[in-house]
Design a protein around this motif. Structure first.
Motif, mmCIF file in Angstrom:
data_model
loop_
_atom_site.group_PDB
_atom_site.id
_atom_site.type_symbol
_atom_site.label_atom_id
_atom_site.label_comp_id
_atom_site.label_asym_id
_atom_site.label_seq_id
_atom_site.Cartn_x
_atom_site.Cartn_y
_atom_site.Cartn_z
ATOM 1 N N VAL A 1 -4.552 -1.412 -3.328
ATOM 2 C CA VAL A 1 -3.614 -2.434 -2.843
ATOM 3 C C VAL A 1 -2.834 -2.946 -4.049
ATOM 4 O O VAL A 1 -3.421 -3.296 -5.072
ATOM 5 C CB VAL A 1 -4.384 -3.587 -2.172
ATOM 6 C CG1 VAL A 1 -3.437 -4.719 -1.799
ATOM 7 C CG2 VAL A 1 -5.143 -3.086 -0.954
ATOM 8 N N VAL B 1 0.863 -1.184 0.000
ATOM 9 C CA VAL B 1 0.000 0.000 0.000
ATOM 10 C C VAL B 1 0.897 1.232 0.000
ATOM 11 O O VAL B 1 1.993 1.220 0.551
ATOM 12 C CB VAL B 1 -0.876 0.087 1.275
ATOM 13 C CG1 VAL B 1 -2.284 0.535 0.933
ATOM 14 C CG2 VAL B 1 -0.903 -1.200 2.037
ATOM 15 N N LEU C 1 -10.272 -7.197 1.720
ATOM 16 C CA LEU C 1 -10.455 -6.177 0.671
ATOM 17 C C LEU C 1 -11.924 -5.782 0.505
ATOM 18 O O LEU C 1 -12.829 -6.592 0.737
ATOM 19 C CB LEU C 1 -9.932 -6.727 -0.667
ATOM 20 C CG LEU C 1 -8.492 -7.242 -0.665
ATOM 21 C CD1 LEU C 1 -8.176 -7.923 -1.997
ATOM 22 C CD2 LEU C 1 -7.522 -6.091 -0.411
ATOM 23 N N HIS D 1 -8.591 -2.311 7.072
ATOM 24 C CA HIS D 1 -7.128 -2.451 6.979
ATOM 25 C C HIS D 1 -6.808 -3.545 5.973
ATOM 26 O O HIS D 1 -7.674 -4.325 5.582
ATOM 27 C CB HIS D 1 -6.501 -2.766 8.344
ATOM 28 C CG HIS D 1 -6.745 -4.172 8.827
ATOM 29 N ND1 HIS D 1 -7.910 -4.550 9.447
ATOM 30 C CD2 HIS D 1 -5.972 -5.293 8.770
ATOM 31 C CE1 HIS D 1 -7.851 -5.844 9.770
ATOM 32 N NE2 HIS D 1 -6.688 -6.314 9.362
ATOM 33 N N LEU D 2 -5.548 -3.546 5.568
ATOM 34 C CA LEU D 2 -5.080 -4.639 4.721
ATOM 35 C C LEU D 2 -4.265 -5.583 5.593
ATOM 36 O O LEU D 2 -3.338 -5.159 6.270
ATOM 37 C CB LEU D 2 -4.201 -4.109 3.583
ATOM 38 C CG LEU D 2 -3.493 -5.214 2.785
ATOM 39 C CD1 LEU D 2 -4.478 -5.939 1.876
ATOM 40 C CD2 LEU D 2 -2.340 -4.658 1.977
ATOM 41 N N TYR E 1 -3.426 -11.161 0.496
ATOM 42 C CA TYR E 1 -4.015 -9.850 0.772
ATOM 43 C C TYR E 1 -5.457 -10.072 1.226
ATOM 44 O O TYR E 1 -6.270 -10.614 0.459
ATOM 45 C CB TYR E 1 -3.980 -8.986 -0.487
ATOM 46 C CG TYR E 1 -2.636 -9.000 -1.197
ATOM 47 C CD1 TYR E 1 -1.734 -7.953 -1.047
ATOM 48 C CD2 TYR E 1 -2.260 -10.078 -2.005
ATOM 49 C CE1 TYR E 1 -0.497 -7.971 -1.688
ATOM 50 C CE2 TYR E 1 -1.033 -10.110 -2.642
ATOM 51 C CZ TYR E 1 -0.153 -9.052 -2.484
ATOM 52 O OH TYR E 1 1.065 -9.079 -3.114
ATOM 53 N N VAL F 1 -8.481 -1.591 -0.259
ATOM 54 C CA VAL F 1 -8.568 -1.851 1.172
ATOM 55 C C VAL F 1 -10.041 -1.843 1.585
ATOM 56 O O VAL F 1 -10.836 -1.042 1.084
ATOM 57 C CB VAL F 1 -7.789 -0.777 1.973
ATOM 58 C CG1 VAL F 1 -8.105 -0.881 3.477
ATOM 59 C CG2 VAL F 1 -6.291 -0.913 1.733
#
Ligand SMILES: [Zn+2]
Length: 484
Positions: free
Chosen positions: A354, A317, A390, A420-421, A387, A410
């Motif tokens: 992201v 990010v 999302l 948050h990621l 990841y 995100v």
């Protein structure tokens, strides 16, 4: 010499500035003003003696780097670059003197009172109307248009541009079409017809320096040091292979950066490239130097000729988007227990892009109750990045992705308390700390023997400069300085 000539050139440019001063220019001007003020503030520190003035040829292969950096004046600058190579004869002239000083037989031979007349193109204008305002009749218009093919280009004039006329005895001797700050088309009466010449100007380049100590974050420190947003981003990008600007910076860190500032007619028009930079993180120095290799490819390398670019991004990010840091000892926000946390959480607003941290292939793109929307990427046989949480996914299973390609946004899906990621890095199926694993991965590309010699030659002067500035600050902040 042609004093009139020079004066007119300056005037022409001023008018051009004003006439095109819509919002974009106003914005740019404000940014520039801030930049200049900031730069001066910095320059008042012991940095003065190291300011140098150099004229570097901008070649077209570098347009990408410039595109990334020069904010509002983008189009102009690119145009300058792309035409620079085929306008060698005129650019030398223009760049050095900041004025167009083409030989002016007219002002030399005749009296000095003949002056350039600058006429701004207005809405609904055409050549006849503009000629009329300059005091020239239809016959002159016809003569001009019919005697040179390039005169047809003047059909495509736009409001805000200027035409400069040099008229004597009611006869047009010279006409300059100022397409923009950097490009002009000049017509000169030769015998009975007009000859035309393209004039391209290059900005003057002044190497500026900036030094700052991080109090809060890189972005604020950069702004306080007078750097533009683009230069700060560029600085972060350069070091992104070795530093995670979302998590690594500490209070007391510092940076020094040497970068280009571009001027035209004495006016700052934007920042150019970063030439060299040093970032000191928790006492450890990282240096980067811009190097153009024999293929014309531009990259940043450390002092030993090792590329700053890594196979994986430090953080998936953009660092400017991160609002808080991860605390590895926290309780799990949902389960309120200490659970093994196998990744890093980057807190950022919903919708923050992201990136794929490295090139690879998407092995999963889906949704689960715990992970929310997730994307997994396989990078070669050994590495996998994940990841989670999302809000949006932009890739599907099987897709090939490039490094820094946007794969999603995100979000706050799955077991989370806020957006948050969650980012994981696996090596041969084992979770590793994404922050520290990169240093254990195979080394980045190093310059070969010949390239290294070229690199040293190309960066010698700027390296000395960086060393000097860095040394000055080191001496003022502590007693001992290492000489590595
Ligand atoms: Zn997490």
């Amino acid at each position: 010499m042609s004093i009139d000539h020079r004066g007119a050139t300056r005037k022409a440019n001023t008018i051009h500035n004003k006439s095109s001063s819509k919002k974009g220019y106003l914005f740019l001007t404000v940014i520039l003003a801030l930049t200049i003020i900031g730069a001066f503030l910095v320059d008042n520190k012991p940095s003065q003696p190291t300011r140098t003035r150099i004229n570097l040829p901008l070649n077209s292969s570098e347009s990408d780097a410039l595109k990334d950096q020069a904010s509002g004046s983008l189009t102009n600058l690119n145009r300058t670059e792309s035409t620079a190579s085929n306008q060698q004869t005129t650019t030398d002239n223009a760049a050095g003197a900041n004025n167009i000083s083409t030989p002016s037989s007219l002002s030399d031979e005749t009296n000095q009172t003949v002056e350039w007349q600058n006429i701004e193109v207005k809405n609904g204008d055409n050549l006849s109307l503009i000629f009329g305002r300059a005091g020239l009749g239809p016959r002159e218009v016809h003569h001009f248009v019919s005697s040179n093919n390039n005169a047809k280009l003047l059909r495509n004039i736009y409001p805000g541009q200027t035409l400069s006329f040099l008229i004597e005895d009611n006869q047009l001797h010279r006409l300059r079409y100022n397409k923009n700050k950097f490009n002009m088309l000049e017509f000169t009466l030769a015998g009975d017809s007009f000859e035309s010449e393209t004039i391209t100007r290059l900005p003057d380049i002044v190497v500026k320096q900036s030094h700052a100590i991080i109090d809060n974050n890189l972005f604020l420190a950069g702004q306080q040091a007078g750097l533009t947003q683009n230069t700060i981003m560029e600085l972060a990008n350069i070091f992104s292979g070795v530093l995670d600007f979302a998590l690594d910076p500490r209070k007391g860190d510092s940076f020094t950066v040497l970068y280009e500032e571009l001027y035209l007619d004495g006016d700052a028009i934007g920042n150019g490239k970063i030439l060299a930079a040093e970032y000191i993180n928790a006492g450890e120095s990282f240096q980067a130097f811009r190097y153009v290799d024999s293929q014309g490819d531009v990259g940043y390398y450390n002092e030993n000729g090792v590329s700053m670019r890594k196979a994986f991004l430090r953080a998936p990010v953009d660092f400017t988007r991160i609002s808080s840091n991860f605390n590895p000892n926290r309780l799990h926000p949902v389960f309120k227990t200490k659970r093994p946390h196998r990744g890093i959480d980057y807190a950022a607003a919903v919708g923050t892009p992201v990136f794929a941290s490295g090139a690879g292939r998407v092995t999963a793109s889906g949704y689960s109750k715990a992970n929310g929307n997730y994307v997994f990427i396989q990078h070669g046989p050994s590495y996998v990045t994940k990841y989670l949480h999302l809000s949006k996914r932009h890739v599907k299973k099987g897709d090939r992705v490039k490094q820094k390609q946007i794969i999603g946004k995100v979000g706050a899906t799955g077991y989370v308390t806020g957006p948050h990621l969650h980012y994981e890095f696996l090596v041969n199926g084992v979770h590793r700390n994404p922050r520290t694993i990169l240093d254990k991965l195979p080394k980045a590309k190093s310059l070969g023997k010949n390239a290294l010699a070229n690199f040293r030659k190309q960066t010698k002067q700027i390296a000395m400069q960086l060393q000097m500035i860095s040394g000055q600050y080191a001496n003022t902040s502590k007693d001992d300085s290492n000489d590595g």
